[in-house]
Every structure is written in structure tokens, then in C-alpha cells.
Scaffold this motif. Sequence first.
Motif, PDB file in Angstrom:
ATOM      1  N   GLU A  36      35.646 -22.674  59.486  1.00 59.06           N
ATOM      2  CA  GLU A  36      36.593 -21.388  59.813  1.00 59.06           C
ATOM      3  C   GLU A  36      36.896 -21.495  61.359  1.00 59.06           C
ATOM      4  O   GLU A  36      38.085 -21.344  61.613  1.00 59.06           O
ATOM      5  N   TRP A  82      29.089 -15.595  54.426  1.00 58.06           N
ATOM      6  CA  TRP A  82      29.423 -16.838  54.678  1.00 58.06           C
ATOM      7  C   TRP A  82      27.999 -17.712  55.144  1.00 58.06           C
ATOM      8  O   TRP A  82      27.069 -17.208  55.690  1.00 58.06           O
ATOM      9  N   ARG A  88      31.390  -9.092  56.468  1.00 53.57           N
ATOM     10  CA  ARG A  88      31.662 -10.078  55.311  1.00 53.57           C
ATOM     11  C   ARG A  88      33.299 -10.118  55.621  1.00 53.57           C
ATOM     12  O   ARG A  88      34.158  -9.803  54.578  1.00 53.57           O
ATOM     13  N   PRO A  89      33.696 -11.072  56.476  1.00 53.07           N
ATOM     14  CA  PRO A  89      35.168 -11.139  56.443  1.00 53.07           C
ATOM     15  C   PRO A  89      35.689 -11.829  55.149  1.00 53.07           C
ATOM     16  O   PRO A  89      34.698 -12.750  54.532  1.00 53.07           O
ATOM     17  N   LYS A  90      36.723 -11.569  54.860  1.00 53.72           N
ATOM     18  CA  LYS A  90      37.198 -11.819  53.413  1.00 53.72           C
ATOM     19  C   LYS A  90      36.559 -11.405  52.313  1.00 53.72           C
ATOM     20  O   LYS A  90      36.546 -11.906  51.118  1.00 53.72           O
ATOM     21  N   GLY A  91      35.509 -10.503  52.449  1.00 53.26           N
ATOM     22  CA  GLY A  91      34.718  -9.802  51.473  1.00 53.26           C
ATOM     23  C   GLY A  91      33.583 -10.560  50.744  1.00 53.26           C
ATOM     24  O   GLY A  91      33.031 -10.603  50.004  1.00 53.26           O
ATOM     25  N   ARG A  92      33.032 -11.479  51.649  1.00 53.89           N
ATOM     26  CA  ARG A  92      31.663 -12.343  51.097  1.00 53.89           C
ATOM     27  C   ARG A  92      30.839 -12.802  52.306  1.00 53.89           C
ATOM     28  O   ARG A  92      31.320 -12.787  53.350  1.00 53.89           O
ATOM     29  N   GLU A 150      30.259 -23.022  56.481  1.00 50.42           N
ATOM     30  CA  GLU A 150      31.488 -22.258  56.228  1.00 50.42           C
ATOM     31  C   GLU A 150      32.044 -21.694  57.241  1.00 50.42           C
ATOM     32  O   GLU A 150      33.488 -21.672  57.716  1.00 50.42           O
TER      33      GLU A 150
END
Length: 150
Positions: A38, A30, A24-28, A34
Motif C-alpha cells: 500500500e 494488515w 485498522r485502515p479500511k477496517g482490517r 500488505e
Amino acid sequence: MTDTEGGDRPLLAVRLDDLFKTVRPKGRHWTNAEVAEELKRANPELKAGGVYLSQLRTGKRANPSPDLLGALARFFGVSVAYFFDEKVAESVIGELAAVEALRQSGVRAVAMRAAGMKKENLQAITAIMDQYRQMQGLPPVTDSPSPSPS
């Protein structure tokens, strides 16, 4: 990359899908679209869309460019070797399992409280937790050997 693991999907598809589901990059979590956005933001000339990432994850497509594999590895914080090398993949999968365990309710709180405690105290707490696991019908936990501090 046609070796399969977990059914009829190519190994690349299985490993990429695992990253989407567990890292979970950046805590979420994807979506494919998305992640594609990125990747393009970081590397504008990269050819990647949400549909193509979906096809890679399902095994409908199986030959991404080295640039795309590198970008995906950077995005998810793994080595490119994760997609090809069994030992690297096993190591990453083990790390991901540990991170996922920490995400579970309460596990992180227990780990935070255990940090810095004496070895004897940790052994006593571990024994108590093993007894509670047994009472709840959960399987025993086997500790992997860790290097001893020098």
C-alpha cells in the motif's frame, strides 16, 4: 530514536507495532507485506518491504527514512510527531484506546443509544453501569475531564 518503552525494543518499534495492532485502515488488520504494498502504491519510489517493516516493528532496524515515516503516518492516520513527541503519542494512544473500546462487542450499541440523550439521563445510566461493573469485579472507570460545551 533509542529511548525504550515496554522492554528492550526502541521506542519507534513499540509505537509502530502498536499502530499495526490497534489501527485498522479500511477496517482490517494488515500484514507487513500488505502495508508495504500500500505504501509503494501511494508512493512508487518509496523503498519499503514487508521484511523491513517487520524489522522496524521488532527493533532489529531503527532508522527509517523520513519519507517512510511520513508514509506510515499517513497510512495509519496519525501525525508523524506520534513517533517522536510524547504528548502527541499519549493523545493518539488515548484515541486508539477509545476506538478499541468501541470495537468491543456491545459497546458501540450502548454508545449509539446514548448519543443525544440529556446529561441527567446519561448520568443515571452511567451510575447504573458503574454498579454493574462493580458487581462483575471490574475496575472503576475514571472519566477524563472533557471541555464543557459553550
